[in-house]
Design a protein around this motif. Structure first.
Motif, PDB file in Angstrom:
ATOM      1  N   CYS A  56       0.856  -1.198   0.000  1.00 37.40           N
ATOM      2  CA  CYS A  56       0.000   0.000   0.000  1.00 37.40           C
ATOM      3  C   CYS A  56       0.888   1.243   0.000  1.00 37.40           C
ATOM      4  N   VAL A  57       0.451   2.245  -0.711  1.00 37.95           N
ATOM      5  CA  VAL A  57       1.160   3.532  -0.705  1.00 37.95           C
ATOM      6  C   VAL A  57       0.234   4.602  -0.133  1.00 37.95           C
ATOM      7  N   VAL A  58       0.857   5.660   0.346  1.00 35.28           N
ATOM      8  CA  VAL A  58       0.079   6.810   0.817  1.00 35.28           C
ATOM      9  C   VAL A  58       0.923   8.066   0.637  1.00 35.28           C
ATOM     10  N   LEU A  59       0.252   9.133   0.277  1.00 38.28           N
ATOM     11  CA  LEU A  59       0.914  10.433   0.213  1.00 38.28           C
ATOM     12  C   LEU A  59       0.520  11.140   1.499  1.00 38.28           C
ATOM     13  N   GLY A  60       1.463  11.269   2.416  1.00 34.88           N
ATOM     14  CA  GLY A  60       1.071  11.836   3.706  1.00 34.88           C
ATOM     15  C   GLY A  60       2.236  12.088   4.623  1.00 34.88           C
ATOM     16  N   ASP A  61       1.884  12.435   5.843  1.00 30.02           N
ATOM     17  CA  ASP A  61       2.865  12.816   6.850  1.00 30.02           C
ATOM     18  C   ASP A  61       3.613  11.573   7.361  1.00 30.02           C
ATOM     19  N   PRO A  62       4.944  11.536   7.179  1.00 27.85           N
ATOM     20  CA  PRO A  62       5.700  10.356   7.633  1.00 27.85           C
ATOM     21  C   PRO A  62       5.574  10.132   9.141  1.00 27.85           C
ATOM     22  N   ASP A  63       5.373  11.207   9.919  1.00 28.14           N
ATOM     23  CA  ASP A  63       5.244  11.029  11.378  1.00 28.14           C
ATOM     24  C   ASP A  63       3.955  10.284  11.716  1.00 28.14           C
ATOM     25  N   TYR A  64       2.901  10.587  10.967  1.00 28.47           N
ATOM     26  CA  TYR A  64       1.627   9.912  11.242  1.00 28.47           C
ATOM     27  C   TYR A  64       1.654   8.477  10.708  1.00 28.47           C
ATOM     28  N   TYR A  65       2.029   8.329   9.431  1.00 25.68           N
ATOM     29  CA  TYR A  65       1.922   7.003   8.801  1.00 25.68           C
ATOM     30  C   TYR A  65       3.084   6.079   9.154  1.00 25.68           C
ATOM     31  N   GLY A  66       4.175   6.656   9.670  1.00 29.95           N
ATOM     32  CA  GLY A  66       5.321   5.826  10.065  1.00 29.95           C
ATOM     33  C   GLY A  66       4.947   4.802  11.132  1.00 29.95           C
ATOM     34  N   ARG A  67       3.980   5.146  11.978  1.00 29.71           N
ATOM     35  CA  ARG A  67       3.612   4.233  13.075  1.00 29.71           C
ATOM     36  C   ARG A  67       3.027   2.917  12.561  1.00 29.71           C
ATOM     37  N   PHE A  68       2.544   2.914  11.320  1.00 26.66           N
ATOM     38  CA  PHE A  68       1.988   1.677  10.745  1.00 26.66           C
ATOM     39  C   PHE A  68       3.037   0.923   9.921  1.00 26.66           C
TER      40      PHE A  68
ATOM     41  N   LEU B 225       6.185   8.858  -7.020  1.00 24.95           N
ATOM     42  CA  LEU B 225       4.961   9.429  -7.562  1.00 24.95           C
ATOM     43  C   LEU B 225       5.349  10.767  -8.167  1.00 24.95           C
ATOM     44  N   ALA B 226       4.891  10.992  -9.386  1.00 26.49           N
ATOM     45  CA  ALA B 226       5.297  12.213 -10.089  1.00 26.49           C
ATOM     46  C   ALA B 226       4.876  13.465  -9.322  1.00 26.49           C
ATOM     47  N   ASP B 227       5.740  14.438  -9.343  1.00 32.04           N
ATOM     48  CA  ASP B 227       5.429  15.788  -8.829  1.00 32.04           C
ATOM     49  C   ASP B 227       5.150  15.888  -7.335  1.00 32.04           C
ATOM     50  N   VAL B 228       5.616  14.916  -6.558  1.00 29.47           N
ATOM     51  CA  VAL B 228       5.457  15.080  -5.100  1.00 29.47           C
ATOM     52  C   VAL B 228       6.813  14.884  -4.435  1.00 29.47           C
ATOM     53  N   PRO B 229       7.027  15.530  -3.285  1.00 24.41           N
ATOM     54  CA  PRO B 229       8.307  15.348  -2.584  1.00 24.41           C
ATOM     55  C   PRO B 229       8.451  13.896  -2.102  1.00 24.41           C
ATOM     56  N   ALA B 230       9.592  13.300  -2.368  1.00 22.62           N
ATOM     57  CA  ALA B 230       9.805  11.875  -2.067  1.00 22.62           C
ATOM     58  C   ALA B 230       9.578  11.560  -0.586  1.00 22.62           C
ATOM     59  N   ALA B 231       9.855  12.517   0.283  1.00 19.01           N
ATOM     60  CA  ALA B 231       9.762  12.254   1.731  1.00 19.01           C
ATOM     61  C   ALA B 231       8.319  12.013   2.172  1.00 19.01           C
ATOM     62  N   TYR B 232       7.354  12.454   1.358  1.00 19.94           N
ATOM     63  CA  TYR B 232       5.940  12.322   1.745  1.00 19.94           C
ATOM     64  C   TYR B 232       5.219  11.212   1.000  1.00 19.94           C
ATOM     65  N   PHE B 233       5.930  10.555   0.089  1.00 21.06           N
ATOM     66  CA  PHE B 233       5.293   9.447  -0.619  1.00 21.06           C
ATOM     67  C   PHE B 233       5.796   8.154   0.004  1.00 21.06           C
ATOM     68  N   LEU B 234       4.909   7.451   0.663  1.00 17.75           N
ATOM     69  CA  LEU B 234       5.306   6.357   1.553  1.00 17.75           C
ATOM     70  C   LEU B 234       4.728   5.027   1.093  1.00 17.75           C
ATOM     71  N   GLY B 235       5.478   3.978   1.338  1.00 12.62           N
ATOM     72  CA  GLY B 235       5.020   2.645   0.947  1.00 12.62           C
ATOM     73  C   GLY B 235       5.108   1.673   2.106  1.00 12.62           C
ATOM     74  N   LEU B 236       4.276   0.658   2.043  1.00 12.65           N
ATOM     75  CA  LEU B 236       4.298  -0.424   3.035  1.00 12.65           C
ATOM     76  C   LEU B 236       4.112  -1.729   2.269  1.00 12.65           C
ATOM     77  N   ARG B 237       5.112  -2.576   2.367  1.00 10.97           N
ATOM     78  CA  ARG B 237       5.105  -3.824   1.603  1.00 10.97           C
ATOM     79  C   ARG B 237       4.520  -4.950   2.442  1.00 10.97           C
ATOM     80  N   PHE B 238       3.608  -5.736   1.881  1.00  9.84           N
ATOM     81  CA  PHE B 238       3.037  -6.869   2.620  1.00  9.84           C
ATOM     82  C   PHE B 238       3.712  -8.178   2.238  1.00  9.84           C
ATOM     83  N   LYS B 239       4.429  -8.170   1.118  1.00  6.14           N
ATOM     84  CA  LYS B 239       5.022  -9.427   0.633  1.00  6.14           C
ATOM     85  C   LYS B 239       6.529  -9.279   0.539  1.00  6.14           C
TER      86      LYS B 239
END
Ligand SMILES: CC(C)(COP(=O)(O)OP(=O)(O)OC[C@H]1O[C@@H](n2cnc3c(N)ncnc32)[C@H](O)[C@@H]1OP(=O)(O)O)[C@@H](O)C(=O)NCCC(=O)NCCS
Length: 170
Positions: free
Chosen positions: A116-128, A138-152
């Protein structure tokens, strides 16, 4: 955490309440163009709302989370995008957002999602477990705010594209 908070899939009857919650949540968000509720409606119409959960408390809908499929390098690789997440301002900071994300990620895994990916605050989504990755962009967004979580186990690499409905509200 609110006792007796119930996280469940949306039903047709919830649509207006979902709209209200999303509008209220994003009303004063500076990074928002206040169209997130339209996005959810469009995704639903396009049958692209893969997962739509509501947080219900005392028969009232106080939060909502949506997930839709994303493509990676133009292919469906089993990844989803979390967007948007909204909690009624009257009920924020009481664990509703966390409960929605946790339930959403659990449901995605049950769908055999790869990640799953999310464009958001790393402090909030980092906990998951979400983190910025040099492998997913993701095009045109700062890399630090585009976050991924791998299930596999297997790694993925590429450029992420959300459903076409997102382009109408960028
Ligand atoms: C972001 C949001 C969903 C969080 O929901 P919530 O139910 O208030 O959050 P929870 O109670 O589950 O979590 C509280 C934690 O989140 C943090 N938090 C709340 N809003 C935050 C925000 N906008 N950015 C970063 N962290 C935030 C709190 O500081 C708190 O942190 P702590 O646990 O370390 O003390 C909610 O504030 C909201 O709807 N905001 C407007 C819409 C939005 O920004 N959505 C997310 C982007 S799609």
């Amino acid at each position: 955490m609110l006792k007796q908070l119930h996280i469940r899939p949306e039903q047709a009857i919830d649509q207006e309440a979902i709209e209200r919650v999303i509008q209220a949540a994003f009303l004063t968000a500076i990074y928002s163009n206040q169209t997130e509720h339209c996005l959810v409606n469009d995704l639903r119409k396009a049958q692209a709302l893969s997962l739509s959960l509501v947080a219900e408390y005392q028969q009232q809908i106080i939060g909502h989370i949506a997930f839709s499929k994303v493509a990676i390098d133009e292919e469906d690789q089993g990844w989803y995008g979390l967007a948007p997440l909204a909690v009624d301002p009257n009920w924020q900071n009481q664990g509703v957002g966390v409960a929605l994300v946790e339930a959403g990620l659990k449901a995605l895994k049950a769908l055999d999602a790869a990640g799953c990916v999310v464009l958001g605050d790393p402090d909030y989504y980092g906990r998951f477990g979400f983190q910025a990755s040099p492998h997913l962009s993701l095009a045109d967004v700062p890399a630090a705010y585009f976050l991924g979580l791998r299930f596999k186990e297997h790694a993925v690499l590429g450029t992420v594209e959300y459903h076409a409905a997102f382009a109408n509200y960028a």
